[in-house]
Write an enzyme that holds these catalytic residues in place. Structure first.
Site, PDB file in Angstrom:
ATOM      1  N   LYS A 138     -18.343  -6.406   6.626  1.00 14.28           N
ATOM      2  CA  LYS A 138     -17.152  -7.224   6.432  1.00 14.28           C
ATOM      3  C   LYS A 138     -16.469  -7.488   7.770  1.00 14.28           C
ATOM      4  O   LYS A 138     -16.475  -6.632   8.643  1.00 14.28           O
ATOM      5  CB  LYS A 138     -16.197  -6.461   5.492  1.00 14.28           C
ATOM      6  N   SER A 192      -2.767  -7.996   2.216  1.00 15.10           N
ATOM      7  CA  SER A 192      -3.091  -8.020   3.645  1.00 15.10           C
ATOM      8  C   SER A 192      -3.532  -9.421   4.050  1.00 15.10           C
ATOM      9  O   SER A 192      -3.132  -9.930   5.096  1.00 15.10           O
ATOM     10  CB  SER A 192      -4.202  -7.027   3.960  1.00 15.10           C
ATOM     11  N   ARG A 245      -1.745  -5.617  -8.685  1.00 14.27           N
ATOM     12  CA  ARG A 245      -0.636  -6.566  -8.570  1.00 14.27           C
ATOM     13  C   ARG A 245      -0.770  -7.565  -9.706  1.00 14.27           C
ATOM     14  O   ARG A 245      -0.601  -7.223 -10.847  1.00 14.27           O
ATOM     15  CB  ARG A 245      -0.679  -7.260  -7.205  1.00 14.27           C
ATOM     16  N   HIS A 280       0.847  -1.205   0.000  1.00 16.11           N
ATOM     17  CA  HIS A 280       0.000   0.000   0.000  1.00 16.11           C
ATOM     18  C   HIS A 280       0.880   1.253   0.000  1.00 16.11           C
ATOM     19  O   HIS A 280       0.601   2.217  -0.719  1.00 16.11           O
ATOM     20  CB  HIS A 280      -0.891   0.049   1.253  1.00 16.11           C
TER      21      HIS A 280
HETATM   22  O1  PNS Z   1      -9.273  -2.809   0.119  1.00 10.67           O
HETATM   23  P1  PNS Z   1     -10.578  -3.217  -0.501  1.00 10.67           P
HETATM   24  O2  PNS Z   1     -11.404  -3.986   0.503  1.00 10.67           O
HETATM   25  O3  PNS Z   1     -10.375  -3.966  -1.796  1.00 10.67           O
HETATM   26  O4  PNS Z   1     -11.375  -1.862  -0.853  1.00 10.67           O
HETATM   27  C1  PNS Z   1     -12.647  -1.893  -1.429  1.00 10.67           C
HETATM   28  C2  PNS Z   1     -13.275  -0.477  -1.520  1.00 10.67           C
HETATM   29  C3  PNS Z   1     -13.297   0.182  -0.169  1.00 10.67           C
HETATM   30  C4  PNS Z   1     -12.453   0.369  -2.474  1.00 10.67           C
HETATM   31  C5  PNS Z   1     -14.709  -0.641  -2.109  1.00 10.67           C
HETATM   32  O5  PNS Z   1     -15.399  -1.650  -1.416  1.00 10.67           O
HETATM   33  C6  PNS Z   1     -15.573   0.637  -2.065  1.00 10.67           C
HETATM   34  O6  PNS Z   1     -15.222   1.622  -2.667  1.00 10.67           O
HETATM   35  N1  PNS Z   1     -16.698   0.592  -1.328  1.00 10.67           N
HETATM   36  C7  PNS Z   1     -17.612   1.713  -1.138  1.00 10.67           C
HETATM   37  C8  PNS Z   1     -18.937   1.500  -1.875  1.00 10.67           C
HETATM   38  C9  PNS Z   1     -18.756   1.845  -3.327  1.00 10.67           C
HETATM   39  O7  PNS Z   1     -18.784   2.977  -3.714  1.00 10.67           O
HETATM   40  N2  PNS Z   1     -18.462   0.781  -4.155  1.00 10.67           N
HETATM   41  C10 PNS Z   1     -18.052   0.962  -5.537  1.00 10.67           C
HETATM   42  C11 PNS Z   1     -19.194   0.906  -6.489  1.00 10.67           C
HETATM   43  S1  PNS Z   1     -19.897  -0.693  -6.521  1.00 10.67           S
END
Ligand code: PNS
Length: 171
Positions: free
Chosen positions: A42, A129, A91, A18
């Site tokens: 989650k 992670s 990645r 990150h």
């Molecule tokens: O580290 P992650 O868990 O892969 O991150 C996922 C994240 C936080 C980027 C994603 O779940 C997110 O943006 N959630 C907020 C809701 C939203 O706007 N989703 C995107 C459109 S479906």
């Protein structure tokens, strides 16, 4: 105009992968807002406060980086923050499908916000992670993959990791 990117994620916990994305992003953007999704659906290893503290401790040297949390739609948060872009690290190929889907949905929701993917350094291409937590849980050596503050907190969560590190230090 200030170029601002939102770097969203779960950061459970933050890894050197990150931080690599943040460093690369700072070459393109004036400011990066690293933001944690407050998602009660989650299951996380670390609580929101802990994840925030680890991010703060890991990013102190980056002056153009801000740390925040958000809930609801990411594009709405990005608009509120005056950002033009969403930053995500890529990645291996396995990331692509999920990232592609999310980027297309975000574009449909708001065409003014661009998703920018940055490829992580080769050193971090196989880390995540989840895989780090998996190794740490069973006492695997994860030194050099996460910042010291994260290593310390993982040791507190996983006695096998703490024991392995004590034994290593005694050798
Ligand atoms: O580290 P992650 O868990 O892969 O991150 C996922 C994240 C936080 C980027 C994603 O779940 C997110 O943006 N959630 C907020 C809701 C939203 O706007 N989703 C995107 C459109 S479906």
């Amino acid at each position: 105009m200030e170029r601002i990117a939102i770097y969203p994620g779960s950061f459970d916990p933050v890894t050197y992968g990150h931080l690599d994305v943040v460093e690369r992003g700072l070459r393109l953007f004036d400011r990066i807002v690293v933001t944690i999704l407050k998602n009660p659906r989650k299951q996380f290893l670390f609580g929101l406060e802990e994840r925030l503290e680890m991010l703060q401790a890991s990013l102190t040297e980056f002056r153009r980086v801000e740390i925040d949390t958000f809930d609801g739609l990411l594009v709405e948060y990005a608009t509120r923050r005056g950002a033009q872009a969403i930053l995500r690290g890529l990645r291996a190929l396995s990331d692509f499908e999920y990232e592609f889907q999310m980027a297309l949905m975000n574009r449909r929701l708001n065409r003014d916000i661009q998703t920018v993917f940055l490829m992580t350094g080769m050193r971090w291409i196989y880390t995540s992670s989840s895989i780090i937590k998996e190794a740490a849980q069973f006492g695997g050596n994860i030194e050099g993959m996460v910042p010291p503050v994260v290593l310390e907190r993982l040791e507190r969560k996983f006695p096998l990791l703490a024991r392995a590190r004590r034994e290593q230090a005694a050798e």
